[in-house]
Design a protein around this motif. Structure first.
Motif, short mmCIF file in Angstrom:
data_model
loop_
_atom_site.label_atom_id
_atom_site.label_comp_id
_atom_site.label_asym_id
_atom_site.label_seq_id
_atom_site.Cartn_x
_atom_site.Cartn_y
_atom_site.Cartn_z
N MET A 150 -2.86 -7.67 5.79
CA MET A 150 -3.49 -6.97 4.70
C MET A 150 -5.02 -7.05 4.82
O MET A 150 -5.71 -6.68 3.90
CB MET A 150 -3.02 -7.52 3.37
CG MET A 150 -1.53 -7.33 3.09
SD MET A 150 -0.72 -5.74 3.44
CE MET A 150 -1.85 -4.51 2.97
N ALA A 151 -5.50 -7.51 5.95
CA ALA A 151 -6.93 -7.60 6.17
C ALA A 151 -7.55 -6.24 6.48
O ALA A 151 -8.77 -6.10 6.42
CB ALA A 151 -7.24 -8.58 7.30
N ALA A 152 -6.74 -5.25 6.79
CA ALA A 152 -7.25 -3.91 7.10
C ALA A 152 -7.83 -3.27 5.85
O ALA A 152 -7.38 -3.51 4.73
CB ALA A 152 -6.14 -3.04 7.66
N ASN A 153 -8.84 -2.47 6.06
CA ASN A 153 -9.47 -1.74 4.97
C ASN A 153 -8.50 -0.66 4.48
O ASN A 153 -7.97 0.11 5.28
CB ASN A 153 -10.77 -1.11 5.47
CG ASN A 153 -11.60 -0.52 4.37
OD1 ASN A 153 -11.09 -0.18 3.31
ND2 ASN A 153 -12.87 -0.39 4.62
N PRO A 154 -8.26 -0.57 3.16
CA PRO A 154 -7.33 0.46 2.65
C PRO A 154 -7.71 1.88 3.06
O PRO A 154 -6.84 2.74 3.16
CB PRO A 154 -7.41 0.29 1.14
CG PRO A 154 -7.78 -1.14 0.95
CD PRO A 154 -8.71 -1.45 2.10
N THR A 155 -8.99 2.15 3.33
CA THR A 155 -9.39 3.50 3.74
C THR A 155 -8.93 3.82 5.16
O THR A 155 -8.98 4.97 5.57
CB THR A 155 -10.91 3.67 3.65
OG1 THR A 155 -11.55 2.70 4.48
CG2 THR A 155 -11.39 3.51 2.21
N ASP A 156 -8.46 2.82 5.91
CA ASP A 156 -7.95 3.05 7.25
C ASP A 156 -6.55 3.67 7.25
O ASP A 156 -6.08 4.12 8.28
CB ASP A 156 -7.90 1.74 8.05
CG ASP A 156 -9.28 1.17 8.32
OD1 ASP A 156 -10.27 1.94 8.25
OD2 ASP A 156 -9.37 -0.04 8.60
N PHE A 157 -5.88 3.68 6.10
CA PHE A 157 -4.53 4.20 6.00
C PHE A 157 -4.54 5.64 5.55
O PHE A 157 -5.41 6.06 4.78
CB PHE A 157 -3.71 3.35 5.02
CG PHE A 157 -3.48 1.95 5.49
CD1 PHE A 157 -2.46 1.66 6.37
CD2 PHE A 157 -4.30 0.93 5.06
CE1 PHE A 157 -2.25 0.37 6.81
CE2 PHE A 157 -4.11 -0.37 5.49
CZ PHE A 157 -3.08 -0.66 6.37
N LYS A 158 -3.56 6.38 6.00
CA LYS A 158 -3.43 7.78 5.63
C LYS A 158 -3.06 7.94 4.16
O LYS A 158 -3.58 8.80 3.47
CB LYS A 158 -2.36 8.41 6.51
CG LYS A 158 -2.36 9.90 6.57
CD LYS A 158 -1.29 10.36 7.55
CE LYS A 158 -1.74 11.61 8.25
NZ LYS A 158 -0.74 12.11 9.20
N ARG A 159 -2.14 7.08 3.68
CA ARG A 159 -1.67 7.15 2.29
C ARG A 159 -1.90 5.79 1.63
O ARG A 159 -1.44 4.78 2.12
CB ARG A 159 -0.19 7.46 2.23
CG ARG A 159 0.19 8.81 2.75
CD ARG A 159 1.69 8.99 2.57
NE ARG A 159 2.14 10.21 3.16
CZ ARG A 159 3.16 10.31 3.98
NH1 ARG A 159 3.85 9.24 4.31
NH2 ARG A 159 3.52 11.47 4.46
N THR A 160 -2.60 5.82 0.50
CA THR A 160 -2.78 4.61 -0.29
C THR A 160 -2.42 4.92 -1.74
O THR A 160 -2.51 6.07 -2.18
CB THR A 160 -4.23 4.08 -0.24
OG1 THR A 160 -5.11 5.07 -0.74
CG2 THR A 160 -4.62 3.69 1.17
N TYR A 161 -2.02 3.89 -2.46
CA TYR A 161 -1.69 4.04 -3.86
C TYR A 161 -2.28 2.85 -4.61
O TYR A 161 -2.00 1.70 -4.27
CB TYR A 161 -0.17 4.10 -4.07
CG TYR A 161 0.22 4.28 -5.51
CD1 TYR A 161 0.13 5.52 -6.13
CD2 TYR A 161 0.64 3.20 -6.28
CE1 TYR A 161 0.47 5.69 -7.46
CE2 TYR A 161 1.00 3.36 -7.61
CZ TYR A 161 0.90 4.61 -8.19
OH TYR A 161 1.23 4.77 -9.51
N ALA A 162 -3.13 3.13 -5.61
CA ALA A 162 -3.75 2.08 -6.42
C ALA A 162 -2.81 1.67 -7.54
O ALA A 162 -2.46 2.49 -8.39
CB ALA A 162 -5.08 2.59 -6.99
N LEU A 163 -2.38 0.42 -7.52
CA LEU A 163 -1.47 -0.09 -8.53
C LEU A 163 -2.18 -0.38 -9.84
O LEU A 163 -3.32 -0.83 -9.84
CB LEU A 163 -0.83 -1.40 -8.04
CG LEU A 163 0.04 -1.33 -6.79
CD1 LEU A 163 0.38 -2.73 -6.31
CD2 LEU A 163 1.29 -0.54 -7.07
N THR A 164 -1.49 -0.14 -10.94
CA THR A 164 -1.97 -0.59 -12.23
C THR A 164 -1.56 -2.06 -12.37
O THR A 164 -0.77 -2.58 -11.57
CB THR A 164 -1.35 0.22 -13.38
OG1 THR A 164 0.06 -0.02 -13.39
CG2 THR A 164 -1.63 1.71 -13.23
#
Length: 77
Positions: free
Chosen positions: A1-15
């Motif tokens: 999980m050390a990768a930057n979230p912007t490196d992924f094609k699909r991300t979802y921000a959890l509440t």
């Protein structure tokens, strides 16, 4: 999980509520304005990667490791 979230094609921000369900091992319905395509997503909380989930017809399937699951305490005493 050390990768930057912007490196992924699909991300979802959890509440906060979704995060509590995720770490407990539950599946949850997602906000379709944030995630529409079925498939794998990098899940984030406060812009930090926390794990992965698979979206299937509006429901996020949980892939949080069983040995790490816990019930978060929601009330402060």
């Amino acid at each position: 999980m050390a990768a930057n979230p912007t490196d992924f094609k699909r991300t979802y921000a959890l509440t906060t509520t979704e995060w509590a369900q995720y770490v407990h091992g539950d599946t949850f319905m997602v906000d379709v304005s944030q995630a529409q395509d079925n498939g794998w997503y990098s899940l984030t909380m406060a812009e930090n990667g926390v794990g992965f989930g698979k979206l299937v017809n509006g429901q996020m399937k949980n892939f949080y490791p069983k040995g790490l699951r816990f019930l978060p305490q929601t009330e402060v005493k």
